[in-house]
Scaffold this motif. Structure first.
Motif, PDB file in Angstrom:
ATOM      1  N   GLY A 104     -36.556  57.506 -28.682  1.00 30.76           N
ATOM      2  CA  GLY A 104     -35.648  56.745 -27.850  1.00 30.76           C
ATOM      3  C   GLY A 104     -35.467  55.338 -28.354  1.00 30.76           C
ATOM      4  N   TYR A 105     -34.234  54.986 -28.680  1.00 30.32           N
ATOM      5  CA  TYR A 105     -33.954  53.656 -29.192  1.00 30.32           C
ATOM      6  C   TYR A 105     -34.014  52.611 -28.085  1.00 30.32           C
ATOM      7  CZ  TYR A 105     -29.378  54.874 -27.242  1.00 30.32           C
ATOM      8  OH  TYR A 105     -28.385  55.269 -26.407  1.00 30.32           O
ATOM      9  N   TYR A 106     -34.064  53.046 -26.841  1.00 31.22           N
ATOM     10  CA  TYR A 106     -34.104  52.117 -25.719  1.00 31.22           C
ATOM     11  C   TYR A 106     -35.481  51.484 -25.559  1.00 31.22           C
ATOM     12  CZ  TYR A 106     -36.673  55.813 -23.443  1.00 31.22           C
ATOM     13  OH  TYR A 106     -37.620  56.754 -23.154  1.00 31.22           O
ATOM     14  N   TYR A 107     -36.522  52.101 -26.109  1.00 33.70           N
ATOM     15  CA  TYR A 107     -37.902  51.657 -25.870  1.00 33.70           C
ATOM     16  C   TYR A 107     -38.184  50.399 -26.693  1.00 33.70           C
ATOM     17  CZ  TYR A 107     -42.823  52.269 -24.628  1.00 33.70           C
ATOM     18  OH  TYR A 107     -44.077  52.100 -24.104  1.00 33.70           O
ATOM     19  N   TYR A 108     -38.709  49.364 -26.028  1.00 41.97           N
ATOM     20  CA  TYR A 108     -39.096  48.149 -26.755  1.00 41.97           C
ATOM     21  C   TYR A 108     -40.602  47.933 -26.576  1.00 41.97           C
ATOM     22  CZ  TYR A 108     -38.964  45.824 -22.183  1.00 41.97           C
ATOM     23  OH  TYR A 108     -39.178  45.472 -20.867  1.00 41.97           O
TER      24      TYR A 108
ATOM     25  N   GLN B 209     -42.160  48.410 -22.844  1.00 44.60           N
ATOM     26  CA  GLN B 209     -41.180  48.875 -21.857  1.00 44.60           C
ATOM     27  C   GLN B 209     -41.773  49.022 -20.454  1.00 44.60           C
ATOM     28  OE1 GLN B 209     -37.938  49.675 -22.545  1.00 44.60           O
ATOM     29  NE2 GLN B 209     -37.319  50.648 -20.644  1.00 44.60           N
TER      30      GLN B 209
ATOM     31  N   SER C  12     -32.249  43.952 -16.543  1.00 45.93           N
ATOM     32  CA  SER C  12     -31.075  43.662 -17.363  1.00 45.93           C
ATOM     33  C   SER C  12     -31.041  42.166 -17.645  1.00 45.93           C
ATOM     34  CB  SER C  12     -29.786  44.097 -16.666  1.00 45.93           C
ATOM     35  OG  SER C  12     -28.650  43.736 -17.439  1.00 45.93           O
TER      36      SER C  12
ATOM     37  N   TYR D 290     -28.253  52.885 -14.415  1.00 48.01           N
ATOM     38  CA  TYR D 290     -28.773  53.197 -15.751  1.00 48.01           C
ATOM     39  C   TYR D 290     -29.939  52.274 -16.106  1.00 48.01           C
ATOM     40  CZ  TYR D 290     -28.669  53.729 -20.871  1.00 48.01           C
ATOM     41  OH  TYR D 290     -29.003  53.942 -22.178  1.00 48.01           O
ATOM     42  N   ASP D 291     -29.763  50.957 -15.911  1.00 48.22           N
ATOM     43  CA  ASP D 291     -30.814  49.995 -16.235  1.00 48.22           C
ATOM     44  C   ASP D 291     -32.053  50.206 -15.367  1.00 48.22           C
ATOM     45  OD1 ASP D 291     -29.295  48.781 -18.197  1.00 48.22           O
ATOM     46  OD2 ASP D 291     -28.456  47.282 -16.859  1.00 48.22           O
TER      47      ASP D 291
ATOM     48  N   LEU E 129     -34.221  53.004 -16.622  1.00 48.50           N
ATOM     49  CA  LEU E 129     -34.947  52.652 -17.847  1.00 48.50           C
ATOM     50  C   LEU E 129     -36.151  51.760 -17.565  1.00 48.50           C
ATOM     51  CD1 LEU E 129     -32.192  51.901 -20.525  1.00 48.50           C
ATOM     52  CD2 LEU E 129     -33.699  53.878 -20.391  1.00 48.50           C
TER      53      LEU E 129
ATOM     54  N   LEU F 293     -32.467  60.865 -24.919  1.00 46.59           N
ATOM     55  CA  LEU F 293     -32.644  59.866 -23.874  1.00 46.59           C
ATOM     56  C   LEU F 293     -33.596  60.414 -22.810  1.00 46.59           C
ATOM     57  CD1 LEU F 293     -29.108  58.307 -23.309  1.00 46.59           C
ATOM     58  CD2 LEU F 293     -31.080  57.267 -24.399  1.00 46.59           C
TER      59      LEU F 293
END
Length: 557
Positions: free
Chosen positions: A216-220, A256, A327, A449-450, A453, A521
């Motif tokens: 998942g590219y969303y994970y930081y 995350q 966000s 959506y945010d 996540l 996702l």
């Protein structure tokens, strides 16, 4: 005899008076300070430029007895929220397990990465301005003392060490059995002089186990974060040492879903962030990650190490809930927080399953937005029908000017088209007004959506069957494919039968693109989109029934 005694007493009194006057007028020189070996000399302190009178030097404390252990030992403290293992080498942390979260293989979630242990870069190590002194303390074997309180109390771990030549270090940690904050006190003294001390966590922070395969590219991850002067700052790419300015409320590292945060008590404490090459084997990705050290004032500090539960962090105080990143855009952030409370309320008050809560929240959101969606979809459908009815006449006008490329001919063609729209009572920009309600609900959809996540409540939360973690991708890709199919059906239903075939083929690529995007996702997001598509199909059916007569009239025309 009596006179002699009086004269003797008078002589003694006069002698004492003369001696006192002599000492007062001619005081003896101050004794020279003791000569110390070079390794015990205190570091020089720059004098303040505005100081008129030089302060008296601090008298070093005499050397004392050495305090330390003969071998390395460990001690484990367990509460309702975590299980922490300490080593007496440097009074540091070997393991910090989160009780309520598990990895995919069922093992406890670990906040201390194995490569940190291998590189001897353990959490809660001491950071001083004198690097050599800090290294000496972090390598020392402390004496551990543990005190346990009965009942609902907790445990206190006290670490002490001294080299017997004036260098002393002490660290105390207090744990509550049901609490989430750890109280820390730390002091380092060099021959009686207390040194500014900081506690370290890093390098980097990532609660995912190595080789977990989480996609998942969303994970930081590996991100430094601090709240100073009311401003929240996040830094991932650290190229040089940073020292946050302003009164530091708290500072730490995050990924995350989890965070480690130091909260200095009382007086302001310094914070230092610097880049470090992430330790690991040859297979590890070579990159720079931040390490962070937060000052511990005389009053001590609090430590939070655990999941980024928004409600629980808010209840702890110190504005810790601001570490939850919904966000960066204010409007989306507000929407995400509101929807977060809706989701957890549905989970707590209806079915204790976050997958079901996502479905119920999607249904409620769709009901709330039904009037806006209905107006938009009907308006756009009517616009399609009207344009479809006029299409033959529009094509005829365009055909007359097809071979004419000059500007005057193009202007004349546009004039005839506008006259046609006016005559037939069609507003060519009517579709734009139909899109306005969609723009109104756009922040809500992005906020949903945010929120999905950022909500750590979904971490490790199962839905049913093969979906055991709503923050992870569907392992069998079933839900993304179903989402793509429902999106295809909805797209097909929204198209006019007599529309432009080329344009329709382009539009039908949208479900394919979205399906590829959603393959990896989080399954919670895919579930939301899938349910939203099903409800969209039902509403599109109502719209098509409403506009069916108009479309039939257009086809007869």
């Amino acid at each position: 005899m009596e006179d002699m005694e009086k004269r003797a007493l008078l002589a003694v009194a006069l002698s004492l008076l003369v001696l006192m006057l002599w000492w007062w007028l001619f005081p003896p020189p101050a004794p020279a300070p003791p000569v110390l070996p070079p390794e015990q000399l205190p570091p020089e302190q720059p004098a303040a430029p505005s100081q008129a009178v030089e302060a008296a030097p601090e008298v070093p404390a005499p050397p004392g007895e050495a305090v330390g252990d003969a071998e390395e030992r460990t001690q484990t403290v367990e509460t309702e929220h975590y299980r922490v293992t300490f080593t007496n080498r440097g009074a540091r942390v070997l393991s910090w397990e989160i009780a309520e979260h598990r990895n995919g293989d069922g093992t406890p979630l670990q906040l201390v990465r194995p490569e940190a242990i291998g590189a001897d870069f353990l959490p809660l190590g001491i950071d001083l301005d004198d690097v050599a002194l800090a290294s000496k303390i972090n390598a020392a074997l402390f004496v551990m003392e543990r005190t346990s309180s009965p009942g609902a109390g907790g445990d206190e771990l006290r670490f002490r060490w001294s080299d017997g030549r004036g260098l002393e270090a002490e660290k105390t940690l207090r744990f509550e059995r049901s609490g989430e904050l750890v109280e820390i006190a730390c002091a380092v003294r060099d021959r009686g002089r207390r040194l500014p001390v900081r506690l370290v966590w890093g390098p980097g922070f990532d609660a995912r186990p190595p080789g977990s395969g989480e996609k998942g590219y969303y994970y930081y991850s590996d991100q430094a974060v601090w709240l100073a002067g009311g401003t929240l700052t996040r830094e991932k790419k650290i190229e040089e040492e940073l020292v946050p300015r302003g009164a530091v409320r708290w500072a730490g590292l995050e990924d995350q879903y989890f965070a480690v945060l130091f909260v200095p008590r009382g007086s302001s404490a310094g914070v230092r962030v610097w880049p470090v090459a992430r330790p690991g084997g040859p297979e590890a990705e070579p990159r720079q990650v931040p390490a962070l050290a937060v000052g511990v004032p005389d009053e001590g500090a609090y430590l939070y190490a655990g999941p980024k539960h928004y409600r629980r962090l808010k209840a702890l105080g110190f504005e810790l809930q601001r570490v939850v990143w919904f966000s960066s855009i204010w409007l989306f952030d507000v929407m995400a927080r509101a929807l977060y409370y809706v989701l957890v309320w549905l989970h707590d008050r209806t079915v204790p399953n976050y997958g079901v809560a996502i479905i119920l929240a999607t249904v409620l959101l769709r009901i709330a937005l039904f009037p806006f969606n209905q107006f938009s979809m009907v308006r756009m459908r009517r616009m399609q029908v009207q344009m479809q009815r006029l299409q033959p006449k529009i094509d005829a006008i365009k055909a007359r000017y097809r071979k004419k490329k000059d500007a005057e001919s193009r202007m004349q063609m546009n004039k005839e088209l506008m006259d046609l729209y006016k005559k037939e009572g069609v507003n060519p920009m009517g579709g734009v007004s139909g899109c306005l309600p969609l723009l109104i609900q756009f922040p809500i959809l992005i906020g949903f959506y945010d929120m999905l996540l950022a909500a750590v409540e979904l971490k490790g939360a199962p839905f049913f069957g093969w979906i055991r973690d709503l923050t992870q991708a569907d392992p069998y890709l079933v839900t993304p494919i179903l989402m793509g199919v429902t999106m295809f059906v909805q797209q097909k239903m929204s198209m006019s039968k007599a529309g432009d075939p080329a344009q329709q083929r382009i539009m039908m690529l949208t479900p394919v693109i979205f399906t590829v995007m959603f393959l990896y996702l989080p399954s919670g997001l895919v579930l939301y989109w899938f349910v939203n598509n099903l409800l969209g199909i039902a509403q599109q059916w109502l719209v098509n029934r409403t506009t069916a007569k108009l479309e039939q009239a257009a086809q007869r025309a």
